[in-house]
Design an enzyme around this catalytic site. Structure first.
Site, PDB file in Angstrom:
ATOM      1  N   THR A 186      55.818  69.792 -35.735  1.00 17.13           N
ATOM      2  CA  THR A 186      57.176  70.316 -35.943  1.00 17.13           C
ATOM      3  C   THR A 186      57.755  70.864 -34.638  1.00 17.13           C
ATOM      4  O   THR A 186      58.871  70.503 -34.239  1.00 17.13           O
ATOM      5  CB  THR A 186      57.128  71.457 -36.990  1.00 17.13           C
ATOM      6  OG1 THR A 186      56.440  70.967 -38.136  1.00 17.13           O
ATOM      7  CG2 THR A 186      58.506  71.921 -37.375  1.00 17.13           C
ATOM      8  N   LYS A 219      49.400  81.818 -30.660  1.00 20.81           N
ATOM      9  CA  LYS A 219      49.030  83.245 -30.680  1.00 20.81           C
ATOM     10  C   LYS A 219      47.562  83.467 -30.994  1.00 20.81           C
ATOM     11  O   LYS A 219      46.940  84.405 -30.496  1.00 20.81           O
ATOM     12  CB  LYS A 219      49.899  84.012 -31.679  1.00 20.81           C
ATOM     13  CG  LYS A 219      49.945  83.404 -33.080  1.00 20.81           C
ATOM     14  CD  LYS A 219      51.176  82.564 -33.287  1.00 20.81           C
ATOM     15  CE  LYS A 219      51.015  81.631 -34.456  1.00 20.81           C
ATOM     16  NZ  LYS A 219      52.226  81.232 -35.086  1.00 20.81           N
ATOM     17  N   GLU A 270      56.041  82.753 -24.582  1.00 21.04           N
ATOM     18  CA  GLU A 270      57.079  83.482 -25.318  1.00 21.04           C
ATOM     19  C   GLU A 270      57.106  83.121 -26.813  1.00 21.04           C
ATOM     20  O   GLU A 270      57.290  83.973 -27.675  1.00 21.04           O
ATOM     21  CB  GLU A 270      58.456  83.191 -24.684  1.00 21.04           C
ATOM     22  CG  GLU A 270      59.593  83.999 -25.249  1.00 21.04           C
ATOM     23  CD  GLU A 270      59.428  85.498 -25.064  1.00 21.04           C
ATOM     24  OE1 GLU A 270      59.576  85.989 -23.945  1.00 21.04           O
ATOM     25  OE2 GLU A 270      59.130  86.179 -26.056  1.00 21.04           O
ATOM     26  N   GLY A 301      58.912  84.011 -32.543  1.00 18.60           N
ATOM     27  CA  GLY A 301      59.743  82.797 -32.450  1.00 18.60           C
ATOM     28  C   GLY A 301      60.661  82.845 -31.241  1.00 18.60           C
ATOM     29  O   GLY A 301      60.207  82.964 -30.104  1.00 18.60           O
ATOM     30  N   ILE A 333      62.747  85.147 -30.339  1.00 18.03           N
ATOM     31  CA  ILE A 333      63.073  86.480 -29.782  1.00 18.03           C
ATOM     32  C   ILE A 333      62.383  86.649 -28.417  1.00 18.03           C
ATOM     33  O   ILE A 333      61.168  86.491 -28.324  1.00 18.03           O
ATOM     34  CB  ILE A 333      62.579  87.605 -30.712  1.00 18.03           C
ATOM     35  CG1 ILE A 333      63.067  87.410 -32.145  1.00 18.03           C
ATOM     36  CG2 ILE A 333      62.985  88.961 -30.185  1.00 18.03           C
ATOM     37  CD1 ILE A 333      62.465  88.403 -33.127  1.00 18.03           C
ATOM     38  N   GLY A 338      58.723  74.644 -42.919  1.00 16.17           N
ATOM     39  CA  GLY A 338      58.000  74.557 -41.637  1.00 16.17           C
ATOM     40  C   GLY A 338      57.728  75.912 -41.005  1.00 16.17           C
ATOM     41  O   GLY A 338      57.475  76.000 -39.813  1.00 16.17           O
ATOM     42  N   LYS A 364      49.738  88.499 -33.226  1.00 14.06           N
ATOM     43  CA  LYS A 364      50.952  88.780 -32.444  1.00 14.06           C
ATOM     44  C   LYS A 364      50.972  90.238 -31.982  1.00 14.06           C
ATOM     45  O   LYS A 364      51.362  90.532 -30.845  1.00 14.06           O
ATOM     46  CB  LYS A 364      52.190  88.460 -33.288  1.00 14.06           C
ATOM     47  CG  LYS A 364      52.331  86.955 -33.546  1.00 14.06           C
ATOM     48  CD  LYS A 364      53.313  86.660 -34.661  1.00 14.06           C
ATOM     49  CE  LYS A 364      53.506  85.166 -34.854  1.00 14.06           C
ATOM     50  NZ  LYS A 364      54.260  84.825 -36.071  1.00 14.06           N
ATOM     51  N   GLY A 384      60.094  78.516 -37.550  1.00 12.79           N
ATOM     52  CA  GLY A 384      60.930  77.331 -37.769  1.00 12.79           C
ATOM     53  C   GLY A 384      61.028  76.508 -36.503  1.00 12.79           C
ATOM     54  O   GLY A 384      60.793  77.015 -35.392  1.00 12.79           O
TER      55      GLY A 384
HETATM   56  N1  HSE Z   1      53.590  81.023 -39.310  1.00 11.80           N
HETATM   57  C1  HSE Z   1      54.345  81.770 -38.357  1.00 11.80           C
HETATM   58  C2  HSE Z   1      55.324  82.657 -39.100  1.00 11.80           C
HETATM   59  C3  HSE Z   1      55.068  80.821 -37.445  1.00 11.80           C
HETATM   60  O1  HSE Z   1      55.537  82.454 -40.293  1.00 11.80           O
HETATM   61  O2  HSE Z   1      55.868  83.571 -38.507  1.00 11.80           O
HETATM   62  C4  HSE Z   1      55.644  81.489 -36.233  1.00 11.80           C
HETATM   63  O3  HSE Z   1      54.658  82.082 -35.442  1.00 11.80           O
END
Ligand code: HSE
Length: 428
Positions: free
Chosen positions: A15, A101, A125, A130, A132, A183, A201, A298
Site C-alpha cells: 500500500t 517502527k 518520519e 503517519g 505528522i 489500509g 512509536k 493510510g
Molecule cells: N497500523 C498503523 C496505524 C499504521 O493504524 O496507525 C500507521 O503506522
C-alpha cells in the site's frame, strides 16, 4: 554529485510503496524545484512480480549492491529481513528511508550505531504518526528543549475503531474490518489493537527526546482488545471519550511510560481526534505544550511522509553531506531511569459489578481506603438486571500498585462481586 538523477531502490511494494511511486511521479516538478535534480525509482523489489516489470528485482541485495542506487527505501515492515536490509544498505554506503517502527524500536542501538559508523543517514518520519512531522518536530523544531512529557494518540486503527464504536455504535469486529479495508491496520492487526504499535512509536519518540534507547519492554502496555462497549457508553454519559494513549512523562523517580486506553474529557484536545487521525502533545520546559495533529495511517499520509524523507535526504545526497552529522545522537552508555509501572500515579475510572444488598458499598470503600485509594465520585447509574448493579467510581490520584492490590481483594470477595472490575486511567 554530478549525476542527473538521484536513484532510489524501493524494497516493499504494498500500500505505502505504491503510494510513494505515485507521489514521486505526480510531484516531479515540486521535487526538481526542491532538490535541483530529479528522483528516479530505479528498481523495486517485492515478494511477487509487480505492475512495472522493467523495474522489478526479486532479490533485495540486487538493490543494495547496485552502485547506481543512492537511496534505499525499506517498506516491507516487520523485523526480518527488514533489519538486514537496513543494516546491509548502510554498510554498503547507501542512505536509507524507512517507515518501519517495529524494527527501529527493537534495534534502535544497532541501527543508529551502524549509521553513525558508516556515516550514512536513516530517515524515518513515516514510522510515527503517519504524515505528522513529529520526528522532525521533536529533533529539529524542539531541539533546544528539555522535554518533560510526550503523550499521543499514535495508532490510526485503534482510534478508528474507538470512533466507530462511540459515534456509530459499531461492533468492535466490524470497526476493525473497516480499518483493515481502508489500509490502516498492520498486516497482523494484533499489533494495533494490543497496543504494541503504539508502544513502538512511543519508544521511538522517547528515545529521541531523552537521547538514549527506551525499550518497548520498559513500557506498560495494554491495548483495546478487551475493551467493553459498556464502558465506552458509560464514559460518554460521564463526559469522557476513550482513547488509546501512549504516554512518557519525566518524573523525579524516572520516566513513567505507558500505553493504555484512557478516559479523556470531551473538551480535552485528544477528544476531538477521530478516525485515523493521530495527535501528539509534546511538553518542553520552555516551549510549554506543542500539539501535532494529522492523519496517522493510510496510503496517502504514510507515502507523503516517506517522500518528504526522500526529498529531505536527497538535498544532502546532492551535496555529498548525508550522514556526515549523525541523525540520532545515540549514546550507548546513557542509562535512563524508568519508573516502575506500579509507582505511576493517576486518577482512575472503575466499573464494579456487584450484588445489590446492604453493606456492599461500605465493604468496597473500606478495601479502597485500606490501600489509600481515595474516591472522588461514585454513581450507581441504573439497575442493569435483578441480579447485580454497576457502580462507577472515579478515584483521586492513586498509585497503580495500590489500586491493583485493592481491586484484587475486591474481586476476590465473591459474595459481593459478579465479574472482574474494570479500571481505566483518566488522562487529565
Ligand atoms: N497500523 C498503523 C496505524 C499504521 O493504524 O496507525 C500507521 O503506522
Amino acid at each position: 554529485m554530478d549525476k542527473k538523477h538521484i536513484n532510489v531502490g524501493l524494497i516493499g511494494y504494498g500500500t505505502v510503496g505504491k503510494g510513494v511511486v505515485r507521489i514521486l511521479e505526480e510531484n516531479k516538478k515540486i521535487i526538481l524545484r526542491k532538490v535541483g535534480k530529479s528522483i528516479r525509482v530505479k528498481s523495486i523489489c517485492d515478494l511477487n512480480p509487480i505492475d512495472r516489470p522493467s523495474l522489478y528485482v526479486k532479490n533485495f541485495r540486487d538493490i543494495i549492491k547496485d552502485p547506481e542506487i543512492d537511496l534505499v527505501i525499506e517498506l516491507i515492515g516487520g523485523y526480518e529481513p527488514a533489519r538486514s536490509i537496513i543494516l546491509e544498505a548502510l554498510q554498503a554506503g547507501k542512505n536509507v528511508v524507512t517507515a518501519n517502527k517495529a524494527v527501529l524500536a527493537k534495534y534502535w542501538d544497532q541501527i543508529f550505531t551502524t549509521a553513525q559508523n558508516c556515516q550514512k543517514s536513516i530517515y524515518y518520519e513515516a514510522s510515527v504518526g503517519g504524515v505528522i512531522p513529529v520526528v522532525q518536530g521533536l529533533s529539529e523544531g524542539l531541539a533546544s528543549e528539555e522535554i518533560l512529557e510526550i503523550k499521543g494518540i499514535l495508532n490510526g486503527t485503534t482510534n478508528f475503531i474507538l470512533s466507530e464504536m462511540t459515534k456509530n455504535g459499531a461492533s468492535y469486529e466490524d470497526a476493525l474490518k473497516s480499518a483493515q479495508k481502508a489500509g490502516f491496520a498492520e498486516s497482523n492487526p494484533t499489533f494495533d489493537v494490543d497496543g504494541i504499535d503504539t508502544a513502538n512509536k512511543l519508544a521511538i519518540l522517547a528515545s529521541l527526546a531523552w537521547g538514549g534507547w527506551i525499550k518497548v519492554k520498559n513500557i506498560a502496555v495494554k491495548g483495546i482488545a478487551g475493551l467493553n462497549i459498556e464502558d465506552v457508553l458509560i464514559a460518554q454519559d460521564f463526559g469522557y471519550d476513550i482513547k488509546l494513549i501512549g504516554s512518557a512523562q519525566k518524573t523525579k523517580d524516572g520516566l513513567d511510560l505507558s500505553v493504555q486506553p484512557c478516559l479523556v474529557k470531551h473538551d480535552h484536545a485528544f477528544a476531538t481526534v477521530e478516525n485515523e487521525y493521530n495527535a501528539v502533545m509534546i511538553t518542553g520546559k520552555d516551549s510549554g505544550d506543542v500539539l501535532f495533529y494529522g492523519k496517522g495511517a493510510g496510503q496517502g499520509p504514510a507515502a507523503s511522509a516517506v517522500v518528504s524523507d526522500i526529498i529531505n535526504l536527497s538535498e544532502f545526497i546532492v551535496t555529498n553531506t548525508a550522514g556526515i552529522v549523525p541523525d540520532v545522537i545515540y549514546d550507548m552508555k546513557k542509562k535512563i531511569k524508568i519508573l516502575p509501572a506500579g509507582r505511576s500515579k493517576a486518577p482512575y475510572y472503575l466499573r464494579l459489578s456487584v450484588v445489590d444488598k446492604p453493606g456492599v458499598l461500605s465493604k468496597i470503600s473500606g478495601i479502597l481506603g485500606k490501600y489509600k485509594v481515595s474516591i472522588a465520585s461514585l454513581a450507581q447509574p441504573d439497575v442493569s438486571n435483578d441480579d447485580y448493579v454497576r457502580i462507577i467510581i472515579i478515584t483521586h490520584d492513586t498509585h497503580r500498585e495500590n489500586l491493583e492490590k485493592a481491586l484484587k481483594q475486591i474481586d476476590a470477595t465473591k459474595s459481593i462481586i459478579k465479574s472482574k472490575t474494570v479500571k481505566l486511567k483518566i488522562e487529565l
